[in-house]
Design a protein around this motif. Structure first.
Motif, PDB file in Angstrom:
ATOM      1  N   MET A 189       0.826  -1.203   0.000  1.00 50.36           N
ATOM      2  CA  MET A 189       0.000   0.000   0.000  1.00 50.36           C
ATOM      3  C   MET A 189       0.864   1.258   0.000  1.00 50.36           C
ATOM      4  N   TRP A 191      -1.361   7.475  -0.518  1.00 47.67           N
ATOM      5  CA  TRP A 191      -0.075   7.076   0.067  1.00 47.67           C
ATOM      6  C   TRP A 191       0.065   7.592   1.502  1.00 47.67           C
ATOM      7  N   CYS A 223      -1.649  -2.253  -5.295  1.00 47.20           N
ATOM      8  CA  CYS A 223      -2.199  -1.857  -3.995  1.00 47.20           C
ATOM      9  C   CYS A 223      -3.699  -2.035  -3.852  1.00 47.20           C
TER      10      CYS A 223
END
Length: 464
Positions: free
Chosen positions: A287, A432, A327
């Motif tokens: 991730m 992010w 992700c």
């Protein structure tokens, strides 16, 4: 999207096999209504019925996987499901476009095609789920099940999401932001959302969305993360074809083919990430890795021109697709690690809800930014009716624009698209940041996490 939480809760109360099959039947009924539609209103109603069935199918796929497959194996199997989704996303528009252009088949055949595929799916589910695991809350009395479905909450959520999307589509384009239609929708969204949250807080376990699952920062972060990366990938999927059609004068079929680098790299990235997660047990680092790659693909669009070589835009698309694939499935695994078995269906549905929310918001926001930027660019040109060009669309505008101004108008389209792709950079960058709020867990921690969550629930019951 709005009915996902409600449909997802059905899997906690009733036999997962028959809920899934019923959802598939409802989807097919909607397809029949659409295929036979005598007018646009009937078509819209048919699509709404199909949407209700699709809410059950989307929530059911992840729930059935969570019930029937060990978490460690899910990291390998989830990419297969997401890969099928990617293949369908690539093949569907191409086949649909060819059918629509056919004078023999016409667009109605698109909906008739759903029937044999649905029949095959129905048979496969019946065969493979002969002895489905019992529903986690199947022993509740039917009156309590009805209360926990929270129909009023579902209606409020449906109204709130509709108001938000209408406001984002209309604002600054169809109406001024100060117009009563836009402002009224925003007020309606706020009031309906507040009322919905109040009902969820008051209803506790009877609510559409039990708010206690968001006490886990992993669940909250996973939902926000999924929404943001979905905004980015939908903008890529929606606006790259517009680039090909408006800037490069490509037909609809070829513009769909030109989107294959995103689809293929997305599928490969998903499979690779699933393999890494299943082998290492770690999903959080993925991730952190995926969003910057996805953001890079969006940012590099600023280098795109009308005559950009094929290798350039293919490379940018590959970055975007791979970043999303790396992700996108990790939040699905994460919520299953931290939630108890009884809450896993709700947690998975919330991930799907926020994924679809991002997918619904992206075209509305993107279209507003794109149209606003395009009108500004066109209005600065002498001899161009900006409103007429926008109304003509991404390909037909060439029929009304003088040849000597064609290059300038094409550049105006490309410049407006660059504004949209800034959002495709910003959204994964925010994702992010959100990803750093995730708890550091491994797939093998699911059992201990479940035990800990259940102990917490017991303590809460004692306090009550």
């Amino acid at each position: 999207m709005a009915l996902l939480p409600t449909c997802g809760r059905l899997y906690a109360f009733y036999n997962i096999k028959w809920v899934y099959c019923l959802s598939l039947v409802v989807f097919e009924i909607g397809s029949v209504v659409s295929a036979l539609a005598p007018n646009s209103m009937a078509l819209i109603i048919g699509r709404a019925v199909s949407g209700l069935g699709a809410a059950g199918l989307v929530s059911g796929t992840t729930t059935i996987l969570a019930y029937c497959v060990a978490l460690q194996k899910q990291a390998k199997l989830s990419p297969v499901i997401l890969g099928m989704y990617s293949i369908g996303s690539a093949v569907g528009p191409l086949v649909g476009g060819a059918i629509t252009d056919s004078k023999v088949l016409t667009w109605r055949f698109i909906f008739w095609m759903n029937l044999p595929f649905g029949a095959v799916g129905l048979v496969l589910v019946c065969i493979s789920l002969r002895k489905p695991p019992p529903a986690v809350k199947g022993d509740l009395p039917w009156t309590q099940k009805i209360r926990q479905l929270d129909i009023p909450g579902a209606i409020l959520l449906l109204g709130a999401t509709s108001c938000l999307n209408l406001a984002l589509q209309w604002g600054g384009i169809v109406y001024l932001w100060s117009n009563a239609n836009v402002f009224g929708c925003l007020i309606g969204f706020g009031l309906l959302s507040i009322t919905f949250l109040y009902l969820q807080f008051r209803g506790k376990e009877n609510a559409t969305i039990p708010l206690h699952i968001f006490r886990s920062r992993t669940v909250s972060a996973s939902c926000g993360f999924m929404m943001l990366v979905q905004v980015a990938i939908v903008l890529h999927s929606y606006y790259w074809p517009i680039y090909f059609q408006s800037v490069r004068n490509t037909n609809a079929r070829d513009s769909g083919i030109n989107l294959l680098p995103v689809i293929v790299s997305n599928s490969l990235g998903t499979v690779f990430a699933g393999w890494i997660a299943s082998k290492s047990g770690h999903y959080v680092p993925l991730m952190w890795i995926g969003p910057p790659i996805l953001a890079t693909g969006g940012g590099l669009y600023q280098l795109i021109r009308a005559n950009s070589p094929r290798g350039q835009w293919i490379g940018f698309q590959i970055l975007s697709g791979a970043g999303y694939g790396i992700c996108s499935q990790m939040p699905i695994l994460a919520v299953q690690v931290v939630l108890s078995k009884a809450d896993i269906p709700t947690g998975l549905v919330m991930i799907m809800f926020f994924q679809m929310l991002g997918g619904a918001l992206a075209p509305s926001v993107g279209q507003n930014i794109f149209t606003d930027g395009l009108l500004r660019n066109l209005n600065e040109m002498q001899g161009i009716d900006g409103a007429a060009v926008v109304a003509a669309g991404g390909t037909e505008f060439r029929e009304i624009v003088p040849p000597e101004l064609m290059n300038a108008v094409v550049d105006a389209f490309n410049s407006a698209l660059k504004n949209v792709f800034w959002v495709a950079l910003a959204a994964p960058a925010l994702a992010w940041i959100v990803g750093w709020a995730m708890e550091w867990r491994k797939l093998s921690d699911a059992k201990s996490a479940t035990t800990q969550t259940r102990a917490t629930e017991v303590d809460e019951e004692k306090e009550k």
